[in-house]
Motif scaffolding. Structure first.
Motif, PDB file in Angstrom:
ATOM      1  N   GLU A 128      -6.257 -10.036  27.314  1.00 25.14           N
ATOM      2  CA  GLU A 128      -5.165 -10.291  28.241  1.00 25.14           C
ATOM      3  C   GLU A 128      -4.268 -11.391  27.674  1.00 25.14           C
ATOM      4  O   GLU A 128      -4.757 -12.335  27.056  1.00 25.14           O
ATOM      5  CB  GLU A 128      -5.722 -10.733  29.600  1.00 25.14           C
ATOM      6  CG  GLU A 128      -6.645  -9.709  30.244  1.00 25.14           C
ATOM      7  CD  GLU A 128      -7.268 -10.241  31.515  1.00 25.14           C
ATOM      8  OE1 GLU A 128      -6.897 -11.369  31.918  1.00 25.14           O
ATOM      9  OE2 GLU A 128      -8.119  -9.546  32.094  1.00 25.14           O
ATOM     10  N   PRO A 129      -2.966 -11.292  27.888  1.00 23.73           N
ATOM     11  CA  PRO A 129      -2.061 -12.326  27.365  1.00 23.73           C
ATOM     12  C   PRO A 129      -2.345 -13.686  27.986  1.00 23.73           C
ATOM     13  O   PRO A 129      -2.559 -13.797  29.199  1.00 23.73           O
ATOM     14  CB  PRO A 129      -0.673 -11.799  27.735  1.00 23.73           C
ATOM     15  CG  PRO A 129      -0.901 -10.800  28.821  1.00 23.73           C
ATOM     16  CD  PRO A 129      -2.245 -10.213  28.583  1.00 23.73           C
ATOM     17  N   GLY A 130      -2.370 -14.701  27.136  1.00 25.84           N
ATOM     18  CA  GLY A 130      -2.535 -16.067  27.602  1.00 25.84           C
ATOM     19  C   GLY A 130      -3.947 -16.454  27.967  1.00 25.84           C
ATOM     20  O   GLY A 130      -4.163 -17.550  28.490  1.00 25.84           O
ATOM     21  N   TYR A 163      -4.529 -12.172  21.877  1.00 35.02           N
ATOM     22  CA  TYR A 163      -3.637 -11.088  22.341  1.00 35.02           C
ATOM     23  C   TYR A 163      -2.481 -10.844  21.378  1.00 35.02           C
ATOM     24  O   TYR A 163      -2.285  -9.731  20.888  1.00 35.02           O
ATOM     25  CB  TYR A 163      -3.099 -11.426  23.734  1.00 35.02           C
ATOM     26  CG  TYR A 163      -2.069 -10.431  24.245  1.00 35.02           C
ATOM     27  CD1 TYR A 163      -2.461  -9.197  24.752  1.00 35.02           C
ATOM     28  CD2 TYR A 163      -0.707 -10.723  24.202  1.00 35.02           C
ATOM     29  CE1 TYR A 163      -1.523  -8.287  25.212  1.00 35.02           C
ATOM     30  CE2 TYR A 163       0.237  -9.820  24.653  1.00 35.02           C
ATOM     31  CZ  TYR A 163      -0.180  -8.597  25.152  1.00 35.02           C
ATOM     32  OH  TYR A 163       0.761  -7.683  25.588  1.00 35.02           O
ATOM     33  N   SER A 164      -1.704 -11.869  21.082  1.00 36.44           N
ATOM     34  CA  SER A 164      -0.476 -11.676  20.303  1.00 36.44           C
ATOM     35  C   SER A 164      -0.677 -11.832  18.805  1.00 36.44           C
ATOM     36  O   SER A 164       0.156 -11.388  18.025  1.00 36.44           O
ATOM     37  CB  SER A 164       0.597 -12.658  20.770  1.00 36.44           C
ATOM     38  OG  SER A 164       0.201 -13.995  20.500  1.00 36.44           O
ATOM     39  N   PRO A 196      -3.603 -21.633  26.009  1.00 34.76           N
ATOM     40  CA  PRO A 196      -4.282 -20.515  26.680  1.00 34.76           C
ATOM     41  C   PRO A 196      -5.260 -21.032  27.728  1.00 34.76           C
ATOM     42  O   PRO A 196      -5.557 -22.234  27.803  1.00 34.76           O
ATOM     43  CB  PRO A 196      -5.013 -19.815  25.530  1.00 34.76           C
ATOM     44  CG  PRO A 196      -5.269 -20.896  24.532  1.00 34.76           C
ATOM     45  CD  PRO A 196      -4.097 -21.841  24.645  1.00 34.76           C
ATOM     46  N   ARG A 295       5.725  -9.961  20.371  1.00 39.02           N
ATOM     47  CA  ARG A 295       4.451 -10.041  21.094  1.00 39.02           C
ATOM     48  C   ARG A 295       4.100 -11.490  21.423  1.00 39.02           C
ATOM     49  O   ARG A 295       3.573 -11.792  22.505  1.00 39.02           O
ATOM     50  CB  ARG A 295       3.348  -9.397  20.244  1.00 39.02           C
ATOM     51  CG  ARG A 295       2.074  -9.074  20.995  1.00 39.02           C
ATOM     52  CD  ARG A 295       1.145  -8.252  20.115  1.00 39.02           C
ATOM     53  NE  ARG A 295      -0.103  -7.962  20.778  1.00 39.02           N
ATOM     54  CZ  ARG A 295      -0.320  -6.926  21.552  1.00 39.02           C
ATOM     55  NH1 ARG A 295       0.678  -6.069  21.787  1.00 39.02           N
ATOM     56  NH2 ARG A 295      -1.494  -6.707  22.107  1.00 39.02           N
ATOM     57  N   SER A 298       6.259 -12.656  24.308  1.00 40.83           N
ATOM     58  CA  SER A 298       5.802 -12.112  25.589  1.00 40.83           C
ATOM     59  C   SER A 298       4.558 -12.840  26.092  1.00 40.83           C
ATOM     60  O   SER A 298       4.377 -12.995  27.301  1.00 40.83           O
ATOM     61  CB  SER A 298       5.510 -10.614  25.449  1.00 40.83           C
ATOM     62  OG  SER A 298       4.391 -10.396  24.590  1.00 40.83           O
ATOM     63  N   GLU A 299       3.711 -13.316  25.175  1.00 46.34           N
ATOM     64  CA  GLU A 299       2.510 -14.038  25.613  1.00 46.34           C
ATOM     65  C   GLU A 299       2.831 -15.455  26.045  1.00 46.34           C
ATOM     66  O   GLU A 299       2.116 -16.035  26.877  1.00 46.34           O
ATOM     67  CB  GLU A 299       1.459 -14.052  24.514  1.00 46.34           C
ATOM     68  CG  GLU A 299       0.134 -14.663  24.959  1.00 46.34           C
ATOM     69  CD  GLU A 299      -0.988 -14.496  23.964  1.00 46.34           C
ATOM     70  OE1 GLU A 299      -2.159 -14.638  24.368  1.00 46.34           O
ATOM     71  OE2 GLU A 299      -0.712 -14.235  22.793  1.00 46.34           O
ATOM     72  N   SER A 302       2.744 -16.349  29.612  1.00 48.50           N
ATOM     73  CA  SER A 302       1.453 -16.419  30.300  1.00 48.50           C
ATOM     74  C   SER A 302       0.660 -17.670  29.942  1.00 48.50           C
ATOM     75  O   SER A 302      -0.451 -17.860  30.446  1.00 48.50           O
ATOM     76  CB  SER A 302       0.612 -15.177  29.960  1.00 48.50           C
ATOM     77  OG  SER A 302       1.301 -13.987  30.293  1.00 48.50           O
TER      78      SER A 302
END
Length: 505
Positions: A128-130, A163-164, A196, A295, A298-299, A302
């Protein structure tokens, strides 16, 4: 058609058409006769299933030895390689042909598939992102990096978002210490612009004591405070299961291969200083992150916001400067200016440097040294700190404990060896100390080293008088400054004009 066998594909077409068409029409569409369709109706098995398995065309060369000799080896030593078993069978049975190797390897592979114990299964995860950031260290000595001609013993701290794929690499000169972990991780987080929710490592001694069976009581206080400062939950994978940290363990290899390729394109593994090497790595990692820019961006939405300031990424201690002109810390002797003898200094230990403070006043920074692997002490010496004292006691240079560390470049050490071989020890020490003083006072350390190397190559001893003339200040280059003093009457005139201006105001 006569003389041609019906294939599995034809039969599947026939069964498909038979659902809507009569038998004859379905047979015609499939490409065979109605009589063949009658046989298919009576026996609906595929043609490939009706064929009897083909038997062996030649005798089995392993029939007598596989179960009797090979299998007992496999049961006793599951990790035994097939090539080792092949060589052993050839030694025991010289009549075996060398071409039986592939047959033996296939037979062993089939046996292991049926008889070995159940293996561990890797369960791939959806990230999951973040959520997770991972940290680990990887050794870099195989890269062959040299700094000013000296091999660099180092490793990389590697941070990565699961994630990214955002990553950050930081050069570590010592071991996997808390200072290296804290500095590298904070550099990564501030470069990323967020934190994170979870930070995962393997069983690093910098983060875990690895002594308590209860993982909740196993965190070191400093690591727990560091993660709390950024609002991250500290976790680790199970001991001995590196694949659980696979989101950073696997990219280790990708990053190291990218570094190796970049070094080949650069056509040199030599760097003038550590800062140049770090810039090289930062540019390489930056290009890798640029490929995942969308990517990563976008993370970032989060990630948790960073605190107002960084957490402590150093260790602090207090030392006393002795009459030797320095202090000893963790089996390393450091020189400092002699005016600090007798004072207590506050020292901040970073991974690659020491910051010295007198009370709250910053004094200077020193490169960090480390004791030898066999436990012997080492020294970090700056000749500028002690050269004025050596000029009063030049013979102290002869048996000085840290004499080899005192010389800033190899040319100076070679020059001293040549002076010792050519003349009296007292004269050699006096000339060498004056050469070091010349390098310090005239700011010509590198240029003087070049002249010394040239003299030694020409089998000449250093000529101190000539060198002083060469590196003396050029009178033509010194600007002439003329100072014209103003008369007191001019000041009185200015004062009078100020008074008049005030009256007018």
């Amino acid at each position: 058609m006569p003389g041609r066998h019906v294939t599995d594909r034809q039969m599947r077409l026939y069964m498909q058409f038979r659902q809507t068409d009569p038998r004859r029409a379905a047979a015609a569409k499939a490409g065979f006769s109605p009589a063949t369709a009658d046989r298919i109706e009576q026996d609906p098995r595929l043609p490939s299933l009706k064929k009897a398995p083909r038997g062996r065309r030649r005798p089995d060369p392993l029939a007598e030895i596989f179960e009797a000799e090979v299998v007992p080896f496999l049961q006793a030593s599951p990790g035994l390689r097939p090539i080792a078993l092949f060589e052993e069978m050839i030694r025991r049975h010289p009549e075996l042909d060398a071409g039986v190797r592939r047959t033996l390897e296939r037979r062993i592979r089939s046996w292991r598939a049926l008889h070995v114990a159940e293996q561990e299964v890797i369960f791939r995860q959806t990230h999951e992102p973040g959520r997770i950031g991972l940290s680990d260290f990887t050794d870099m000595n195989a890269a062959g990096i040299t700094i000013a001609g000296i091999a660099l013993d180092h490793r990389l701290y590697h941070f990565r978002l699961a994630y990214s794929g955002f990553e950050h690499a930081h050069v570590v000169l010592g071991g996997e210490s808390f200072v290296a972990l804290a500095e590298g991780m904070q550099n990564a987080l501030w470069s990323l612009g967020g934190a994170p929710g979870e930070h995962r490592t393997d069983s690093l001694s910098a983060a875990f004591r690895n002594l308590d069976a209860d993982a909740s009581a196993d965190l070191t206080r400093r690591y727990e405070a560091l993660c709390a400062h950024y609002g991250m939950t500290p976790t680790r994978n199970n001991a001995g299961l590196a694949h659980e940290n696979g989101a950073v363990e696997g990219p280790h290899g990708h990053l190291k291969r990218a570094i190796a390729d970049a070094l080949l394109l650069r056509a040199s593994r030599e760097f003038p200083d550590l800062s140049a090497y770090r810039r090289f790595l930062d540019e390489l990692v930056g290009r890798r992150n640029a490929r995942n820019a969308r990517r990563i961006d976008s993370e970032r939405a989060s990630l948790k916001a960073l605190p107002r300031h960084r957490s402590c990424d150093y260790e602090e201690t207090v030392v006393r400067v002795t009459s030797s002109g320095g202090f000893t810390l963790r089996k390393v002797f450091y020189t400092v200016p002699s005016r600090l003898i007798g004072h207590r200094l506050r020292v901040r230990l970073y991974d690659d440097r020491l910051a010295l403070f007198l009370g709250g006043t910053p004094l200077l920074e020193l490169p960090r040294g480390r004791a030898h692997p066999d436990g012997r002490h080492d020294q970090v010496v700056n000749y500028r700190h002690v050269i004025h004292a050596l000029r009063r006691k030049p013979m102290a240079l002869l048996n000085l404990v840290y004499r080899d560390r005192l010389f800033p470049r190899d040319a100076y050490r070679h020059a001293f060896d040549a002076l010792l071989q050519a003349g009296p020890e007292r004269q050699a020490c006096r000339v060498m100390v004056e050469l070091l003083a010349l390098a310090h006072e005239r700011g010509c350390e590198a240029e003087l080293a070049v002249r010394l190397a040239a003299d030694l190559e020409a089998r000449r001893l250093p000529d101190l008088a000539a060198l002083r003339v060469t590196f003396a200040p050029d009178p033509a280059g010194i600007p002439h400054v003329s100072v014209h003093l103003a008369t007191l009457a001019s000041y009185e005139g200015l004062l009078g004009s100020t008074v008049q201006t005030g009256e007018l105001a």
